[in-house]
Write an enzyme that holds these catalytic residues in place. Sequence first.
Site, PDB file in Angstrom:
ATOM      1  N   HIS A 190       0.849  -1.197   0.000  1.00  0.00           N
ATOM      2  CA  HIS A 190       0.000   0.000   0.000  1.00  0.00           C
ATOM      3  C   HIS A 190       0.888   1.252   0.000  1.00  0.00           C
ATOM      4  O   HIS A 190       0.650   2.195  -0.759  1.00  0.00           O
ATOM      5  CB  HIS A 190      -0.924  -0.022   1.225  1.00  0.00           C
ATOM      6  CG  HIS A 190      -1.773   1.210   1.375  1.00  0.00           C
ATOM      7  ND1 HIS A 190      -3.042   1.301   0.864  1.00  0.00           N
ATOM      8  CD2 HIS A 190      -1.504   2.408   1.963  1.00  0.00           C
ATOM      9  CE1 HIS A 190      -3.525   2.512   1.141  1.00  0.00           C
ATOM     10  NE2 HIS A 190      -2.611   3.207   1.807  1.00  0.00           N
ATOM     11  N   GLU A 191       1.925   1.240   0.822  1.00  0.00           N
ATOM     12  CA  GLU A 191       2.837   2.393   0.899  1.00  0.00           C
ATOM     13  C   GLU A 191       3.649   2.539  -0.393  1.00  0.00           C
ATOM     14  O   GLU A 191       3.905   3.649  -0.843  1.00  0.00           O
ATOM     15  CB  GLU A 191       3.764   2.274   2.114  1.00  0.00           C
ATOM     16  CG  GLU A 191       3.045   2.307   3.460  1.00  0.00           C
ATOM     17  CD  GLU A 191       2.191   3.562   3.660  1.00  0.00           C
ATOM     18  OE1 GLU A 191       2.537   4.620   3.101  1.00  0.00           O
ATOM     19  OE2 GLU A 191       1.178   3.485   4.363  1.00  0.00           O
ATOM     20  N   HIS A 207       1.507   4.283  -2.842  1.00  0.00           N
ATOM     21  CA  HIS A 207       1.512   5.738  -2.608  1.00  0.00           C
ATOM     22  C   HIS A 207       2.761   6.364  -3.223  1.00  0.00           C
ATOM     23  O   HIS A 207       2.698   7.413  -3.862  1.00  0.00           O
ATOM     24  CB  HIS A 207       1.513   6.046  -1.108  1.00  0.00           C
ATOM     25  CG  HIS A 207       0.153   6.097  -0.486  1.00  0.00           C
ATOM     26  ND1 HIS A 207      -0.877   6.842  -0.997  1.00  0.00           N
ATOM     27  CD2 HIS A 207      -0.339   5.498   0.626  1.00  0.00           C
ATOM     28  CE1 HIS A 207      -1.944   6.689  -0.220  1.00  0.00           C
ATOM     29  NE2 HIS A 207      -1.641   5.873   0.764  1.00  0.00           N
ATOM     30  N   GLU A 257      -6.281   7.290  -1.351  1.00  0.00           N
ATOM     31  CA  GLU A 257      -6.331   6.047  -0.582  1.00  0.00           C
ATOM     32  C   GLU A 257      -6.911   4.886  -1.375  1.00  0.00           C
ATOM     33  O   GLU A 257      -6.385   3.775  -1.337  1.00  0.00           O
ATOM     34  CB  GLU A 257      -7.149   6.248   0.709  1.00  0.00           C
ATOM     35  CG  GLU A 257      -6.389   6.989   1.785  1.00  0.00           C
ATOM     36  CD  GLU A 257      -5.014   6.401   2.028  1.00  0.00           C
ATOM     37  OE1 GLU A 257      -4.882   5.170   2.112  1.00  0.00           O
ATOM     38  OE2 GLU A 257      -4.075   7.199   2.114  1.00  0.00           O
TER      39      GLU A 257
HETATM   40 ZN   LIG Z   1      -2.564   5.137   2.305  1.00  0.00          ZN
END
Ligand SMILES: [Zn+2]
Length: 162
Positions: free
Chosen positions: A28-29, A32, A91
Amino acid sequence: MPGGKIVFYTGILATAKTEAGIAAIMWHEVAHALADHGAQRMSANRAKLGLDYLVGKSVENKTEDKQKKILMAYSIGNQVSGVLPFSKKHETEADRIGLELMTIAGYEPKEAAELWWRMQAASEGKTPPEILSTHPSSLRRIRNIEAHIPVADSLAAIIQKN
Ligand SMILES: [Zn+2]
């Protein structure tokens, strides 16, 4: 972080619980970072470039014919999975791209949904993990991840099969 490092606080490990849980947070990071969200830029294109790079890497040693098949399937998958639209919130974007990367890396995508269920439970505890201040877990987030599992699964299956 500057220099491309991803840092974990050990406090998250109790909630991450499993290797797949750590993988879900990490990818997830990474999503980003690939999407350049840290710079607050709406750059779904950058994220797509990152994914293109990873998919490209994964076909490097295949025959030309197999490469073509994989890349064609991937470009169709992109249109379905909605990596491209700029309207998505960061997100949701990171959840979806992260889920795809995690699955390509060999983890069960449903583990990501289970991680966010644990995050939600942890948010009701005395000392919720730091990540929850910027990443509130919600039913909407979990449902979005669950809905994206088939896309991540088929993308990974295409790459593994070829
Ligand atoms: Zn996030």
